[in-house]
Design an enzyme around this catalytic site. Sequence first.
Site: not given
Ligand code: PXP
Length: 246
Positions: A153, A51, A103, A45, A72, A196, A12, A9, A47
């Site tokens: 998921e 952001r 999330t 994602h 996402e 997550h 960040h 992901n 949003r």
């Molecule tokens: N899976 C989903 C559906 C998420 O919303 C997120 C966070 O955006 C992640 C995985 C990844 O989470 P993390 O960034 O905490 O590893």
Amino acid sequence: MSKLRLGVNIDHVATVRNARGGSTPDPVRAAILAQEFGADGITAHLREDRRHIADADIDALMDALNVPLNFEMAATDEMQKIALRHKPHAVCIVPEKREERTTEGGLEVAREENQLAHFIAPLREAGCRVSIFIAADQRQIDAAHRIGAQVIELHTGAFCDAHAEGDFATRDAELEKMRDMSTYAHSLGLEVHAGHGLTYDTVQPVAAFPEVMELNIGHFLIGEAIFLGLGPAMAEMRRLMDEVRT
Ligand code: PXP
């Protein structure tokens, strides 16, 4: 056991970019590098408040990537239009609240079953694999199955938070729930993913569930990349995942 897919992901990276409002660091560059370092997919994602990931990032990711994009999004008309325009490999429907930092919980599928069934139908028709981000709760899994999702998921946040807080009774109970619900979802024919808050310390018990096919990991990996570089950070995560899949 089948090899576990690692979805990286890159939200960040966009968070850091947006802190300055410029163009660096570029999340698309991070996605391309993650792909080179063996990511099986990229998760982003978009949003509603934009952001982190921006619309232009999604355009660029669709052009640049050879691995699947897991897009996402919240279940809104605007996001559905964007998904239908791009037709990413996978669409993961997540709950979204403006005031949250990330999330925070899984989607309430059971309460909004009809609405969600209508919402995901065109996405499935467009060829996207539809995933629903939910807590390890049988009611939600049954509802996800009934509306025609192909994937669930599991939200690993409660497990990871309990671990970080040293509340091992809660952590172990959360793990047990996820284990049972992975088996249950798999028995219904759903593909099971999880993610997550996963870190080097929490990834292995989840990776060890034989039904889990994919982990989506962002915040911790991107944080580690600051110290180690993205390649070594991903390699260590991969090593830990593979270690428990033998
Ligand atoms: N899976 C989903 C559906 C998420 O919303 C997120 C966070 O955006 C992640 C995985 C990844 O989470 P993390 O960034 O905490 O590893």
